[in-house]
Design an enzyme around this catalytic site. Structure first.
Site, short mmCIF file in Angstrom:
data_model
loop_
_atom_site.label_atom_id
_atom_site.label_comp_id
_atom_site.label_asym_id
_atom_site.label_seq_id
_atom_site.Cartn_x
_atom_site.Cartn_y
_atom_site.Cartn_z
N GLY A 303 12.90 -29.25 -36.40
CA GLY A 303 11.66 -29.07 -37.11
C GLY A 303 11.78 -27.87 -38.01
O GLY A 303 12.82 -27.20 -38.04
N PHE A 305 10.39 -25.05 -37.70
CA PHE A 305 10.44 -23.81 -36.94
C PHE A 305 11.84 -23.52 -36.41
O PHE A 305 12.21 -22.39 -36.17
CB PHE A 305 9.49 -23.86 -35.74
N GLY A 306 12.60 -24.57 -36.15
CA GLY A 306 13.90 -24.40 -35.51
C GLY A 306 14.38 -25.73 -34.99
O GLY A 306 14.11 -26.77 -35.58
N LYS A 307 15.08 -25.72 -33.87
CA LYS A 307 15.59 -26.96 -33.30
C LYS A 307 15.69 -26.85 -31.80
O LYS A 307 15.51 -25.78 -31.21
CB LYS A 307 16.95 -27.30 -33.91
N VAL A 308 15.98 -27.99 -31.18
CA VAL A 308 16.16 -28.06 -29.74
C VAL A 308 17.55 -28.61 -29.48
O VAL A 308 17.95 -29.62 -30.05
CB VAL A 308 15.10 -28.95 -29.07
N ASP A 417 -3.65 -31.87 -27.25
CA ASP A 417 -2.71 -32.64 -28.07
C ASP A 417 -2.02 -33.75 -27.27
O ASP A 417 -0.83 -33.99 -27.43
CB ASP A 417 -1.66 -31.70 -28.68
#
EC number: 2.7.11.1
Length: 637
Positions: A303, A305-308, A417
């Site tokens: 994403g 924001f960053g990653k997983v 959510d």
């Protein structure tokens, strides 16, 4: 896994599905004697009726904080099993399968409890070779009296959603042998919780490509380990020998009450036989974690924001999900509060249906969350593939989600959510709620908030009206999700977001035929999707939802203890399996990407003070804590 870090307000996720209301359901419906559907199927004990005690116990007051556990490693060894058996149905399946396939080259001892060929009896096939007369669980063929490991049971170890498959190495299906002390399995301990061990046997009649998803459940045990090293009794010189012996016996008894330490025989629940399991705890005086403590295996999500990434912790060999978040990005997007909320919620909660946080740490440029790697796929993935679920499966997921939301509400947290992308399935088919970036903290029952957030098709009317909302917003989203699981689409879905908002506020709730949404489900959905939040079912707490006759056959104690075997298990081959993730991500080389841009100021860095998390502390402060889930309060064994 739901690691789409930028999914927030304006995303829509489910396009119209063709033939949604005519497609056959995913599993067959089992009905009880009165004609009502039961909540789960597949190799389970019968589900007893719920009662007020079960409901009240799971909505009791928050228990006092549990004592903090020392950081350390739980070491598990599997030794042997005895007396395993199949249900009558699967005994017949096994015997007929191997007889029909005429495994005539096998030589097997006639006694199911011995590996010796001494005294065996055998019949002779037309080939003239000896053939076993034994059946049932030992009906599989042998070679020179030995069973192939593919015919032996295997165990699934589950500790804080870290799940490991362990094959038996020898013995018989009835009395298997594992490697014992020769092979130990290490688990990082971040909170006091139980070790669950489930036993399975490979299904010889499984469909091609089914993997482990159709394997046969043999039973399960729960181990309550002792999370401290043993303290030996020291003789008191002032006491006589006899008194010291009595004191030593009393000390040993007290030690046992602190939890299991060492190897013990445990009887199987929901099955026949017992298994010998060893556990020990080693304190780990480890400094704060850093990225170098992990091997980076695969990318499983990305994403803005960053990653997983899927990672392996080097000292224990356990597989985790490492979520990386760029500090500069969340500061520029004013997302610091949401990010800190996610970490705070995950550090507090200890619930079987919520993805647990194991560790968190930071670098000057990034934040890192280390979470259990739950790799059975998103509920969204399975719902897209099957279009809709049958009533039993939908009820089972709804009940587990209800307990997860109840737990969050008990900690004064609104989730806000709920959607299929934020619900994961583990190996065994239980749900795991994830992605807590939109949670609202410190919300008492009467408190209202006005933040406009969520996913369009799940937004509650009161949120759209902007008049403020309470915890009951989560019960609306639970109703939307149940409707979607049963029919294939949310109740007010429209490709045009503004039209969808209008429908949420004004359109009457409609249902397909009763074979898709039975009367009990229709009544529950009507009450969960009441546009008046004060009239909505759940406005007075989760207990009134649990009391609805849609859940009449669920024993909530058993559900919370994960004693129901799910009717569906994802096809997952092991802890490192990433087949349920998008190849767009998994094909990318895993690396901790370099961050461009100016160095963050000290003032900016101070926003992330207290982020690092290595072990829980008692309490609910932002420093973290492993506080017992209120859903478990006052539940007798």
């Amino acid at each position: 896994m739901s690691w789409k870090l930028t999914k927030k307000l304006k995303d829509t996720h489910l396009a119209p599905l063709t033939n949604t209301f005519t497609r056959s359901s995913s599993t067959s419906t089992i009905k009880n004697e009165s004609g009502e559907e039961t909540p789960v199927v597949s190799q389970t004990p019968s589900i007893s009726s719920t009662n007020s005690n079960g409901i009240n116990a799971s909505e009791s007051l928050v228990s006092p904080p549990v004592d903090p556990v020392k950081p350390g490693i739980l070491i598990v060894t599997l030794h042997e099993g005895r007396g395993f058996a199949l249900s009558p149905h699967f005994q017949q399946v096994f015997t007929s399968h191997f007889q029909n396939n005429n495994y005539s080259s096998s030589v097997r001892p006639s006694s199911s409890s011995s590996h010796s060929t001494h005294g065996q009896t055998a019949s002779f096939a037309q080939s003239g070779r000896p053939q076993s007369t034994s059946g049932g669980i030992n009906a599989a063929p042998t070679i020179h009296g030995r069973y192939s490991t593919k015919y032996l049971p295997y165990a699934l170890l589950d500790f804080e959603k870290n799940q490991v498959f362990v094959d038996a190495v020898s013995g018989t299906p009835e009395n298997p042998l594992w490697a014992g002390d020769n092979t130990a399995f290490k688990f990082d301990v971040s909170r006091k919780t139980e070790l669950n061990v489930q036993l399975y046997l490979r299904n010889p009649s499984a469909r091609p490509g089914a993997g482990r998803s159709e394997d046969i459940f043999l039973g399960a045990v729960r181990v309550l380990p002792r999370f401290e090293e043993a303290q030996p009794y020291v003789d008191d010189p002032k006491l006589s020998k006899k008194d010291n012996q009595k004191a030593a016996a009393a000390h040993a008894n007290n030690e046992r009450h602190l939890g299991q330490l060492g190897a013990e025989w445990l009887d199987l629940q929901f099955g026949t036989g017992s298994i010998k399991i060893g556990v020990s705890f080693v304190e780990n005086k480890q400094r704060s974690l850093k990225l170098e403590d992990f091997d980076l295996l695969k990318v499983v999500g990305k994403g803005s924001f960053g990653k997983v990434m899927q990672v392996m912790k080097k000292d224990t060999g356990r597989i985790y999900a490492l979520k990386t978040i760029r500090k500069a990005h969340i500061i520029s997007r004013s997302e610091v509060t949401h990010t800190l909320a996610e970490r705070s919620v995950l550090a507090q909660i200890n619930n079987p249906f919520i993805v647990p946080l194991k560790f968190s740490f930071q670098s000057p440029e990034k934040l890192y969350l280390v979470l259990a790697f739950v790799n059975g796929g998103e509920l969204f993935h399975h719902l897209q593939r099957e279009q809709r679920f049958d009533i039993n499966r939908a009820r089972f997921y709804t009940a587990e989600l209800l307990c997860a939301l109840e737990c969050l509400h008990g900690f004064k947290v609104i989730y806000r959510d709920l959607k299929p992308e934020n619900i994961l399935l583990d190996y065994t088919g239980h749900i795991a709620l994830c992605d807590f970036g939109l949670c609202k903290l410190d919300m008492k029952d009467e408190d209202r908030t006005n933040t406009f957030c969520g996913t369009p098709e799940y937004l509650a009317p009161e949120l759209l009206l902007g008049n403020g909302y309470t915890k009951t917003v989560d019960w609306w989203t639970l109703g939307v999700l149940l409707y979607e699981m049963l029919t294939g689409l949310p109740p007010f879905y429209d490709e045009n977001t503004n039209d969808m908002y209008r429908k949420i506020l004004q359109e009457p709730l409609t249902f397909p035929s009763s074979d898709i949404v039975p009367p009990a489900a229709r009544d529950l959905l009507t009450r969960l999707l009441d546009r008046d939040p004060q009239r909505r079912l759940g406005a007075n707490g989760a207990a009134e939802i649990k009391s609805h006759h849609f859940f009449a056959n669920i024993d909530w104690r058993k559900l919370l203890q994960r004693k129901y075997e799910p009717s569906f298990r994802p096809n997952v081959m092991g802890a490192s399996d990433t087949t349920n993730f998008d190849t767009e991500f998994t094909s990318e080389a895993p690396q901790d990407s370099y961050v461009d841009g100016p160095v963050l100021s000290q003032t900016m860095q101070q926003q992330f003070a207290g982020w690092s998390y290595n072990r829980p502390v008692a309490g609910l402060g932002d420093a973290g804590g492993s506080v017992k889930d209120p859903s478990f309060g006052s539940i007798p064994e």
